[in-house]
Design an enzyme around this catalytic site. Structure first.
Site, PDB file in Angstrom:
ATOM      1  N   CYS A 268       0.724  -1.287  -0.013  1.00  0.00           N
ATOM      2  CA  CYS A 268      -0.186  -0.147  -0.050  1.00  0.00           C
ATOM      3  C   CYS A 268       0.705   1.344  -0.038  1.00  0.00           C
ATOM      4  CB  CYS A 268      -1.024   0.151   1.124  1.00  0.00           C
ATOM      5  SG  CYS A 268      -2.379  -1.237   0.926  1.00  0.00           S
TER       6      CYS A 268
HETATM    7  N1  LIG Z   1      -3.357  -5.476   1.375  1.00  0.00           N
HETATM    8  C1  LIG Z   1      -3.355  -4.561   2.240  1.00  0.00           C
HETATM    9  O1  LIG Z   1      -2.557  -4.133   2.970  1.00  0.00           O
HETATM   10  C2  LIG Z   1      -4.486  -3.481   1.766  1.00  0.00           C
HETATM   11  C3  LIG Z   1      -4.454  -2.383   2.533  1.00  0.00           C
HETATM   12  C4  LIG Z   1      -5.476  -1.334   2.200  1.00  0.00           C
HETATM   13  C5  LIG Z   1      -6.041  -1.634   1.023  1.00  0.00           C
HETATM   14  N2  LIG Z   1      -5.961  -2.800   0.240  1.00  0.00           N
HETATM   15  C6  LIG Z   1      -6.819  -2.871  -1.146  1.00  0.00           C
HETATM   16  O2  LIG Z   1      -7.560  -3.775  -1.060  1.00  0.00           O
HETATM   17  C7  LIG Z   1      -7.774  -4.279  -2.320  1.00  0.00           C
HETATM   18  C8  LIG Z   1      -7.466  -5.661  -2.461  1.00  0.00           C
HETATM   19  O3  LIG Z   1      -6.232  -6.047  -1.650  1.00  0.00           O
HETATM   20  P1  LIG Z   1      -5.799  -7.243  -1.284  1.00  0.00           P
HETATM   21  O4  LIG Z   1      -4.467  -7.111  -0.734  1.00  0.00           O
HETATM   22  O5  LIG Z   1      -6.861  -8.031  -0.254  1.00  0.00           O
HETATM   23  O6  LIG Z   1      -5.414  -8.229  -2.586  1.00  0.00           O
HETATM   24  P2  LIG Z   1      -5.428  -9.700  -3.019  1.00  0.00           P
HETATM   25  O7  LIG Z   1      -4.667  -9.995  -4.071  1.00  0.00           O
HETATM   26  O8  LIG Z   1      -4.534 -10.533  -1.563  1.00  0.00           O
HETATM   27  O9  LIG Z   1      -6.876 -10.148  -2.924  1.00  0.00           O
HETATM   28  C9  LIG Z   1      -7.885  -9.926  -3.901  1.00  0.00           C
HETATM   29  C10 LIG Z   1      -8.561 -11.235  -4.323  1.00  0.00           C
HETATM   30  O10 LIG Z   1      -9.687 -10.787  -5.253  1.00  0.00           O
HETATM   31  C11 LIG Z   1      -9.872 -11.821  -6.015  1.00  0.00           C
HETATM   32  N3  LIG Z   1     -10.490 -11.668  -6.947  1.00  0.00           N
HETATM   33  C12 LIG Z   1     -10.045 -10.864  -8.225  1.00  0.00           C
HETATM   34  N4  LIG Z   1     -10.877 -10.712  -9.283  1.00  0.00           N
HETATM   35  C13 LIG Z   1     -12.161 -11.009  -8.575  1.00  0.00           C
HETATM   36  C14 LIG Z   1     -13.515 -11.350  -9.138  1.00  0.00           C
HETATM   37  N5  LIG Z   1     -13.844 -10.746 -10.120  1.00  0.00           N
HETATM   38  N6  LIG Z   1     -14.380 -11.885  -8.171  1.00  0.00           N
HETATM   39  C15 LIG Z   1     -14.094 -12.482  -7.238  1.00  0.00           C
HETATM   40  N7  LIG Z   1     -12.875 -12.419  -6.703  1.00  0.00           N
HETATM   41  C16 LIG Z   1     -11.901 -11.820  -7.337  1.00  0.00           C
HETATM   42  C17 LIG Z   1      -8.292 -12.422  -6.146  1.00  0.00           C
HETATM   43  O11 LIG Z   1      -8.332 -13.876  -6.624  1.00  0.00           O
HETATM   44  C18 LIG Z   1      -7.692 -12.441  -4.750  1.00  0.00           C
HETATM   45  O12 LIG Z   1      -8.042 -13.468  -4.148  1.00  0.00           O
HETATM   46  C19 LIG Z   1      -6.751  -3.561  -3.187  1.00  0.00           C
HETATM   47  O13 LIG Z   1      -7.564  -2.394  -3.862  1.00  0.00           O
HETATM   48  C20 LIG Z   1      -5.958  -2.954  -2.206  1.00  0.00           C
HETATM   49  O14 LIG Z   1      -5.034  -1.920  -2.615  1.00  0.00           O
HETATM   50  C21 LIG Z   1      -5.232  -3.514   0.459  1.00  0.00           C
END
Ligand SMILES: NC(=O)c1ccc[n+]([C@@H]2O[C@H](COP(=O)([O-])OP(=O)(O)OC[C@H]3O[C@@H](n4cnc5c(N)ncnc54)[C@H](O)[C@@H]3O)[C@@H](O)[C@H]2O)c1
Length: 444
Positions: A268
């Protein structure tokens, strides 16, 4: 209220488990079948403290399906937490979110009654009310309004403490299409938070700006402290810890994230800062402050390499303690430890590394394999110079005996973690941020 969670990754799986633990029936969905199966067999799909425990305790209210439309159709509120990767401009791509709107829309066509769609993924300002809303309306055949609410609701969590941060957040940020949608979401947080966080409700674009502004502000603070650490490195008697602790007494500043060590990493901070600068440039606003924060962050690895270069005996492996971008996680995305290993290997150096959780993820994401030690102690014993790159508390437990040898071992401690009395007595510990960590400038 029944809840569906689209995307069961690092953020989605903990959110689903936290909501289930507060009594909401939750159905998760993911395009990754392994994550769906993991939830249904009671296994955490991602590595995050307390997640497994929450899944174990709430299995009757938590399940998953590969059929996203079905998940949406049987629930009242849908959280969308899919990736929003950085694009070539530095901003975030909405492709996964827009694509998820197809199945969310299909699910909405199968049900009647009020539904709220909550975008939790981090998106660029203008996205929620722009292409995301357009895709949702097109695929659902409904207009956002009386029968369909839309919210932008990013989480402020840190990996390694996602569950705790979700249960006790400082703030709940809600961008809302209208009061009914915002009220529905706020009621969920009333029930799911253990504390009474500040709730800030606003329009989409202000919420989108707030999200990336928070992280950009924090990264500015980190780079400021690191700039100070670099100055302290070069002044005999200076100690960044002493200075930042005093600066932090000023209530306008505070001590949080004012540590003065090495660069920030993870999924992030680096990209939110870059996205903020990209946004500013794209609309003709000045971006220098965010750009300088990023430039200083990229420079931090050079500080560490400079300290190594000045002290490495020339032969033997360099021991790297810590590959995760922070303690309590296995994530190595943009981690300083992993970058150090890559830079040393590119330079033809021997490297031995250890991390309590991130060895496998580091090996999987590095171009050249490195020698992995079985423990922190084994890493120290195998090295001719040691660098502490992640402040895992367990590194303090490595016995002084492992550091003891003749000639004395040099340890570069980027986080000033190791005891001066115990380890400093048997090894030459260079604490980054304390005077003379860098070699004295050459004199004419
Ligand atoms: N990881 C962090 O620390 C964090 C913190 C704040 C915000 N975010 C934001 O949260 C969002 C997700 O981050 P994350 O770290 O959880 O990502 P991640 O990659 O760990 O998880 C995302 C999941 O979404 C799934 N996915 C993709 N397309 C899909 C669909 N059409 N239908 C269903 N599932 C689908 C993927 O297979 C994956 O398992 C991003 O926008 C990120 O910027 C993440």
């Amino acid at each position: 209220m029944n809840i569906s969670v689209v995307g069961l990754g690092k953020l989605g799986a903990p959110l689903a488990a936290v909501l289930a633990s507060k009594g909401f029936p939750v159905v998760g969905t993911d395009v990754n079948r392994a994550f769906v199966d993991a939830i249904n067999t009671g296994t955490a799909p991602v590595d995050e403290p307390r997640l497994q425990e929450l899944i174990d305790e709430n299995r009757e209210r938590l399940r998953a399906t590969p059929d996203a439309a079905a998940a949406v159709a049987e629930t009242d509120v849908t959280f969308v937490i899919v990736p929003t990767p950085s694009d070539v401009t530095g901003g975030f791509s909405n492709d996964f979110v827009v694509s998820a709107m197809q199945s969310v829309g299909a699910g909405l066509r199968r049900k009647s009654g009020y539904h709220v769609v909550v975008i939790t993924s981090t998106v660029m300002p203008g996205s929620t009310g722009g292409e995301i809303r357009a895709a949702l309306e097109a695929h659902s055949g409904r207009r956002v309004g009386d029968a369909l609410g839309l919210c932008y609701n990013p989480e402020f969590i840190a990996l390694g403490s996602v569950v705790r941060d979700m249960l006790t957040p400082d703030m709940i940020l809600i961008g809302e299409s209208d009061a009914k949608a915002g009220d529905t979401l706020e009621r969920i947080y009333d029930k799911s938070c253990d504390n009474k966080p500040l709730v800030r409700r606003m329009n989409f674009v202000n919420a989108e700006l707030t999200k990336i502004s928070v992280n950009t502000y924090v990264t500015t603070k980190i780079s400021y402290a690191n700039m100070l650490a670099d100055i302290c490195d070069r002044i005999p008697g200076a100690d960044v810890e002493v200075v930042t602790q005093a600066i932090g007494c000023d209530s306008r500043i505070g001590v949080k994230y004012l540590r003065g060590a090495i660069g920030y990493g993870g999924p992030c901070f680096p990209r939110d800062n870059v996205a903020f600068a990209a946004l500013a440039r794209s609309i003709g606003a000045r971006a220098e402050l965010a750009e300088a924060t990023d430039t200083l962050n990229r420079y931090q690895i050079e500080r560490v390499l400079g300290a190594i270069q000045a002290r490495h005996p020339g032969t033997g492996a360099i021991g790297v303690l810590g590959l995760a971008y922070k303690p309590d996680t296995s994530v190595v995305e943009q981690s300083q430890g992993l970058e150090l290993v890559e830079r040393l290997l590119e330079d033809g150096q021997d490297v031995v590394a250890f991390d309590p959780r991130a060895l496998a993820s580091a090996q999987a994401s590095i171009r050249q394999p490195f020698q992995a030690a079985a423990s922190a102690e084994a890493c120290v014993r195998a090295a001719s110079l040691v660098v502490v790159m992640t402040p895992w508390p367990e590194f303090r437990a490595v016995p002084a005996e492992a550091f003891t040898r003749s000639p004395r071992l040099t340890v570069i401690d980027c986080w000033r973690l190791l005891s001066r009395e115990e380890i400093g007595a048997v090894a030459d510990v260079v604490y980054l941020g304390r005077g003379a960590a860098q070699p004295a400038p050459a004199t004419a």
